[in-house]
Design a protein around this motif. Sequence first.
Motif, PDB file in Angstrom:
ATOM      1  N   LEU A  69       0.843  -1.201   0.000  1.00  0.00           N
ATOM      2  CA  LEU A  69       0.000   0.000   0.000  1.00  0.00           C
ATOM      3  C   LEU A  69       0.879   1.251   0.000  1.00  0.00           C
ATOM      4  O   LEU A  69       0.600   2.234  -0.707  1.00  0.00           O
ATOM      5  N   GLU A  70       1.947   1.218   0.786  1.00  0.00           N
ATOM      6  CA  GLU A  70       2.886   2.343   0.826  1.00  0.00           C
ATOM      7  C   GLU A  70       3.524   2.542  -0.547  1.00  0.00           C
ATOM      8  O   GLU A  70       3.634   3.678  -1.036  1.00  0.00           O
ATOM      9  N   MET A  71       3.941   1.465  -1.193  1.00  0.00           N
ATOM     10  CA  MET A  71       4.568   1.574  -2.510  1.00  0.00           C
ATOM     11  C   MET A  71       3.606   2.181  -3.521  1.00  0.00           C
ATOM     12  O   MET A  71       3.965   3.099  -4.272  1.00  0.00           O
ATOM     13  N   VAL A  72       2.380   1.663  -3.560  1.00  0.00           N
ATOM     14  CA  VAL A  72       1.395   2.174  -4.512  1.00  0.00           C
ATOM     15  C   VAL A  72       1.080   3.635  -4.206  1.00  0.00           C
ATOM     16  O   VAL A  72       0.959   4.467  -5.117  1.00  0.00           O
ATOM     17  N   GLY A  73       0.971   3.977  -2.913  1.00  0.00           N
ATOM     18  CA  GLY A  73       0.690   5.358  -2.544  1.00  0.00           C
ATOM     19  C   GLY A  73       1.801   6.314  -2.940  1.00  0.00           C
ATOM     20  O   GLY A  73       1.546   7.417  -3.455  1.00  0.00           O
ATOM     21  N   GLU A  74       3.053   5.920  -2.712  1.00  0.00           N
ATOM     22  CA  GLU A  74       4.181   6.756  -3.120  1.00  0.00           C
ATOM     23  C   GLU A  74       4.192   6.927  -4.639  1.00  0.00           C
ATOM     24  O   GLU A  74       4.456   8.021  -5.154  1.00  0.00           O
ATOM     25  N   CYS A  75       3.920   5.858  -5.344  1.00  0.00           N
ATOM     26  CA  CYS A  75       3.877   5.917  -6.803  1.00  0.00           C
ATOM     27  C   CYS A  75       2.777   6.865  -7.274  1.00  0.00           C
ATOM     28  O   CYS A  75       2.982   7.679  -8.188  1.00  0.00           O
ATOM     29  N   LEU A  76       1.618   6.777  -6.624  1.00  0.00           N
ATOM     30  CA  LEU A  76       0.504   7.660  -6.979  1.00  0.00           C
ATOM     31  C   LEU A  76       0.877   9.123  -6.763  1.00  0.00           C
ATOM     32  O   LEU A  76       0.583   9.991  -7.602  1.00  0.00           O
ATOM     33  N   GLY A  77       1.512   9.412  -5.624  1.00  0.00           N
ATOM     34  CA  GLY A  77       1.904  10.791  -5.357  1.00  0.00           C
ATOM     35  C   GLY A  77       2.811  11.345  -6.436  1.00  0.00           C
ATOM     36  O   GLY A  77       2.681  12.514  -6.843  1.00  0.00           O
ATOM     37  N   MET A  78       3.756  10.531  -6.919  1.00  0.00           N
ATOM     38  CA  MET A  78       4.658  10.987  -7.972  1.00  0.00           C
ATOM     39  C   MET A  78       3.968  11.067  -9.325  1.00  0.00           C
ATOM     40  O   MET A  78       4.261  11.947 -10.136  1.00  0.00           O
ATOM     41  N   LEU A  79       3.035  10.154  -9.581  1.00  0.00           N
ATOM     42  CA  LEU A  79       2.315  10.182 -10.857  1.00  0.00           C
ATOM     43  C   LEU A  79       1.388  11.387 -10.961  1.00  0.00           C
ATOM     44  O   LEU A  79       1.194  11.940 -12.043  1.00  0.00           O
ATOM     45  N   ILE A  80       0.811  11.799  -9.833  1.00  0.00           N
ATOM     46  CA  ILE A  80      -0.074  12.965  -9.852  1.00  0.00           C
ATOM     47  C   ILE A  80       0.726  14.220 -10.160  1.00  0.00           C
ATOM     48  O   ILE A  80       0.309  15.092 -10.920  1.00  0.00           O
ATOM     49  N   GLY A  81       1.912  14.319  -9.577  1.00  0.00           N
ATOM     50  CA  GLY A  81       2.769  15.470  -9.825  1.00  0.00           C
ATOM     51  C   GLY A  81       2.332  16.693  -9.044  1.00  0.00           C
ATOM     52  O   GLY A  81       1.421  16.638  -8.207  1.00  0.00           O
ATOM     53  N   PRO A  82       2.952  17.844  -9.297  1.00  0.00           N
ATOM     54  CA  PRO A  82       2.599  19.075  -8.586  1.00  0.00           C
ATOM     55  C   PRO A  82       1.149  19.484  -8.879  1.00  0.00           C
ATOM     56  O   PRO A  82       0.670  19.346 -10.005  1.00  0.00           O
ATOM     57  N   VAL A  83       0.485  19.988  -7.853  1.00  0.00           N
ATOM     58  CA  VAL A  83      -0.925  20.393  -8.022  1.00  0.00           C
ATOM     59  C   VAL A  83      -1.137  21.853  -7.627  1.00  0.00           C
ATOM     60  O   VAL A  83      -2.258  22.279  -7.369  1.00  0.00           O
ATOM     61  N   ASP A  84      -0.040  22.634  -7.591  1.00  0.00           N
ATOM     62  CA  ASP A  84      -0.189  24.047  -7.260  1.00  0.00           C
ATOM     63  C   ASP A  84      -1.014  24.768  -8.318  1.00  0.00           C
ATOM     64  O   ASP A  84      -1.772  25.688  -8.019  1.00  0.00           O
ATOM     65  N   SER A  85      -0.835  24.370  -9.563  1.00  0.00           N
ATOM     66  CA  SER A  85      -1.600  24.959 -10.654  1.00  0.00           C
ATOM     67  C   SER A  85      -1.927  23.832 -11.630  1.00  0.00           C
ATOM     68  O   SER A  85      -1.024  23.231 -12.219  1.00  0.00           O
ATOM     69  N   ILE A  86      -3.196  23.532 -11.763  1.00  0.00           N
ATOM     70  CA  ILE A  86      -3.584  22.402 -12.607  1.00  0.00           C
ATOM     71  C   ILE A  86      -4.459  22.877 -13.758  1.00  0.00           C
ATOM     72  O   ILE A  86      -5.300  23.770 -13.600  1.00  0.00           O
ATOM     73  N   PRO A  87      -4.288  22.288 -14.945  1.00  0.00           N
ATOM     74  CA  PRO A  87      -5.132  22.670 -16.084  1.00  0.00           C
ATOM     75  C   PRO A  87      -6.539  22.124 -15.936  1.00  0.00           C
ATOM     76  O   PRO A  87      -6.796  21.208 -15.150  1.00  0.00           O
TER      77      PRO A  87
END
Length: 274
Positions: A69-87
């Motif tokens: 679960l930790e691995m998948v969660g870390e991967c998800l966080g990196m796949l989402i990327g920065p969210v300060d400004s999203i299209p």
Amino acid sequence: MFKHVKDMEYTVHVDQPDPRFAVLLLEQFGGGNGELKAAMQYFSQSLGCNDPKIRDLLQDIAAEELSHLEMVGECLGMLIGPVDSIPKDFSANHMALLGGGPLLVNSAGVPWTANFVNSMGDIYTDLSSNAGAELRAKLIYERLLQQTDDAGVKDMIRFLLSREESHNFSFMQAINTLQGTGVNKDFRDSDFSKKYMNMSTGQGDSRGPWNQGNEFSYEENPNEKYGGPAQYGKDPQATGAKEVQPGYNDNTRNNPQYSQPQPTPNPNPTPNQH
């Protein structure tokens, strides 16, 4: 007791953000066949398990599922990327809007629920359920593997689906040590448990080891032999411990012209009390 080891079980690498794939990968974070479901299922089962060896197996695998679960969660966080400004067309809008990290939902946005967890208190039943859960998780990882070209993500997925195979094999081997116990006790010891009821009409009935050999008897029209209209009163021909005795032929119950007896009205009904 639990401890947080700050190194992951298997290092996760992501080449670049991919919010589209992040939404798909949520299936293994908060979905019904994902890592949290597996961890909670095996841990819950272990708490009611009185076999110390099986309890240890369940808790070992539950702990590893939390690592996954930790691995998948870390991967998800990196796949989402920065969210300060999203299209406006950002593929993972719900995650960007609600915290910028993975949510406990599946790929369709349905929240995780304890209803995903199967824990029956019978070791044989629970391990059989777990073996199937590992195969379902493996299948999802195999499908996810086809949806990304990211080398690091593919590497993580291959590791995870290999671990699903390992867990499935461990559960199956443990099941083999439990033959004749729990729900498997007295399994197929009655006549009806060795019958295959052919409920199909028309051409194309298939035969195989699921309905022939292996002590199976094949019933073409079970309703004609065993069925009939519902009725009141005691079974007119009790058949004993194994249900069907040699020469079974319940003509009364199975006669299509038989009229169901009606309950006899009480000649002295008790008046209603108000």
